[in-house]
Design a protein around this motif. Sequence first.
Motif, mmCIF file in Angstrom:
data_model
loop_
_atom_site.group_PDB
_atom_site.id
_atom_site.type_symbol
_atom_site.label_atom_id
_atom_site.label_comp_id
_atom_site.label_asym_id
_atom_site.label_seq_id
_atom_site.Cartn_x
_atom_site.Cartn_y
_atom_site.Cartn_z
ATOM 1 N N ALA A 39 -26.008 35.040 -41.446
ATOM 2 C CA ALA A 39 -25.528 33.716 -40.881
ATOM 3 C C ALA A 39 -24.765 33.782 -39.596
ATOM 4 N N GLN A 40 -24.281 34.868 -38.872
ATOM 5 C CA GLN A 40 -23.831 34.815 -37.604
ATOM 6 C C GLN A 40 -25.003 34.726 -36.662
ATOM 7 N N VAL A 41 -26.008 35.364 -37.136
ATOM 8 C CA VAL A 41 -27.298 35.412 -35.740
ATOM 9 C C VAL A 41 -27.822 34.135 -36.115
ATOM 10 N N GLU A 42 -27.878 33.485 -37.324
ATOM 11 C CA GLU A 42 -28.433 32.106 -37.358
ATOM 12 C C GLU A 42 -27.576 31.220 -36.362
ATOM 13 N N GLU A 43 -26.068 31.412 -36.564
ATOM 14 C CA GLU A 43 -25.249 30.445 -35.541
ATOM 15 C C GLU A 43 -25.603 30.679 -34.097
ATOM 16 N N ALA A 44 -25.812 31.930 -33.840
ATOM 17 C CA ALA A 44 -26.218 32.018 -32.370
ATOM 18 C C ALA A 44 -27.376 31.659 -31.851
ATOM 19 N N VAL A 45 -28.589 31.785 -32.672
ATOM 20 C CA VAL A 45 -29.885 31.114 -32.386
ATOM 21 C C VAL A 45 -29.844 29.575 -32.307
ATOM 22 N N ALA A 46 -29.054 29.120 -33.155
ATOM 23 C CA ALA A 46 -28.788 27.534 -33.359
ATOM 24 C C ALA A 46 -28.112 27.014 -31.987
ATOM 25 N N ALA A 47 -27.197 27.785 -31.736
ATOM 26 C CA ALA A 47 -26.216 27.515 -30.581
ATOM 27 C C ALA A 47 -26.976 27.537 -29.090
ATOM 28 N N ALA A 48 -28.071 28.666 -29.160
ATOM 29 C CA ALA A 48 -28.923 28.706 -27.997
ATOM 30 C C ALA A 48 -29.724 27.620 -27.887
ATOM 31 N N ASP A 49 -30.522 27.006 -29.051
ATOM 32 C CA ASP A 49 -31.191 26.055 -29.021
ATOM 33 C C ASP A 49 -30.636 24.710 -28.791
ATOM 34 N N ALA A 50 -29.478 24.507 -29.052
ATOM 35 C CA ALA A 50 -28.662 23.387 -29.069
ATOM 36 C C ALA A 50 -28.540 23.183 -27.643
ATOM 37 N N VAL A 51 -28.082 24.148 -26.863
ATOM 38 C CA VAL A 51 -27.724 24.248 -25.534
ATOM 39 C C VAL A 51 -28.777 24.228 -24.434
ATOM 40 N N PRO A 212 -37.334 41.897 -36.276
ATOM 41 C CA PRO A 212 -38.435 41.090 -36.596
ATOM 42 C C PRO A 212 -38.439 39.317 -36.879
ATOM 43 N N ALA A 213 -36.981 39.130 -37.526
ATOM 44 C CA ALA A 213 -36.603 37.757 -37.704
ATOM 45 C C ALA A 213 -36.440 37.187 -36.541
ATOM 46 N N LEU A 214 -35.572 37.631 -35.462
ATOM 47 C CA LEU A 214 -35.415 37.048 -34.283
ATOM 48 C C LEU A 214 -36.972 37.040 -33.471
ATOM 49 N N VAL A 215 -37.715 37.642 -33.557
ATOM 50 C CA VAL A 215 -38.947 37.514 -32.832
ATOM 51 C C VAL A 215 -39.757 36.375 -33.537
ATOM 52 N N ASP A 216 -39.562 36.308 -34.761
ATOM 53 C CA ASP A 216 -40.400 35.205 -35.373
ATOM 54 C C ASP A 216 -39.900 33.609 -35.271
ATOM 55 N N ASP A 217 -38.549 33.627 -35.021
ATOM 56 C CA ASP A 217 -37.742 32.599 -34.759
ATOM 57 C C ASP A 217 -38.390 31.492 -33.636
ATOM 58 N N PRO A 218 -38.923 30.316 -34.133
ATOM 59 C CA PRO A 218 -39.835 29.574 -33.328
ATOM 60 C C PRO A 218 -38.752 29.013 -32.176
ATOM 61 N N ARG A 219 -37.425 29.005 -32.348
ATOM 62 C CA ARG A 219 -36.295 28.394 -31.371
ATOM 63 C C ARG A 219 -36.141 29.599 -30.091
#
Length: 475
Positions: A39-51, A212-219
């Motif tokens: 969940a924290q990884v998702e929060e970090a990626v979402a924050a990068a995408d949002a900013v 791999p989940a980070l590599v796959d993330d389209p954001r």
Amino acid sequence: MDVTSFWLAGRPATGDETFSVTNPYDGRVVGEVAVPTEAQVEEAVAAADAVRAQAAALPVHVRAEALAHVSRRLAERSEEIARLITAENGKPLLWARAEVNRAVSVFRFAAEEARRWSPTTQRLDTDPGGAGRLAYVSRVPKGPVLGIAPFNFPLNLTAHKVAPAIAVGAPIVVKPAPATPLSALVLGEILAETDLPAGMVSVLPVPNDRAPALVDDPRLPVVSFTGSVPVGWAIRERAPRKHVTLELGGNAAAVVLADADLDWAATRIGLFSNYQAGQSCIAVQRVYVDRGVYEAFVPKLVEAVGSLVTGDPWDGATQVGPLVSTDAAERVESWVNEAVAAGAKVLTGGTRDGAVYAPTVLADVPADAKVLREEVFGPVLVVQPVDGVDEAFAQVNDSSFGLQAGVFTRSLDVAFRAHRELNVGGVIIGDVPSYRADQMPYGGVKDSGVGREGLHSAMSDYTEEKVMVLTGIDL
């Protein structure tokens, strides 16, 4: 022992689990690091995408001052951070201090490049249809960056991913190597002191099986990876629609020609085949010596290697410390033993004590030996005679790698020939292939990767051109 927080969108955080960081030389625990939850990884990626839009629109002075701040703070804390690098990585303080100094320069160079990073214009009235038209060409971030850093330069190679991202206004999520996360986490701490928007930088010490989940993330449309050959190409195959930069392995060669200064060449090759315990993609691994000076050169080389101070990385005089783990040292030992069983001769070294492998010179190595064909990533070099420039350059090119090569010669003609003919990303004349200035383009060909680091080059890699055409301009 206190738990070291990770950096989640610019703020410290802890997860449900931790892992221990140990010193390779003595095995003691030097840190306990929090592991981000999914969940924290998702929060970090979402924050990068949002900013991402806000980051791209940051005024140049904001980006440049943030980078300059990091450079200053690294300099202020240099001894503390150098000792942290030695603690987690095992490299001698001599090299850890040099690494911190390089990172200081990387962020300073990035601040300077950010201020120079300006759009260009192009007149379009070179054709009648373009009369009154002017193109305004800028470079804009491709989007948030996933930076995956290795263990061998845990601070500086993280800096080479973070600094250009900030310089161009791209958010970045950093995944440090599990063996050496502490210096990257200090970098996250220093970045949190700046005025960069929350979400622009996260440092997430997740285990490798979660990468791999980070590599796959389209954001995260840009991936900058430094590490092993198999993992690097697997990332590129896994993310064919992303922009992937790979800085992979090497079995760097040095050529010593008949007109070389043999004492200088022996000293430089002896040291830089073994700096970082050979754990550098551009450490000297293969040495090709003109047959006319071979007998004179080899004793000088063996003496240079044999005189290196090996052992305790906390001793300021130590030049060669442990490898990153006992397993790594055992692998190097097995490759050397395999070569010796096939006929190679050990001229010096060839012994192991725990994670420390003695600086080693091999001769008469079979052409198919791993120590010659693959990347040793340890303090081992192979020396061979060659008949002149033609054979020397052919041997350098007879490799699946192509990162950098060094050519010891006084001939300007040979220097330019080396630049033309050697199939590598960089040719160093009069010195070892291990030379790298952090502001210059750096990268390889073949299995050494694709793309270039170095501040300006990486900034170009992280961005793409965007054109605006102004019409009705009286030029």
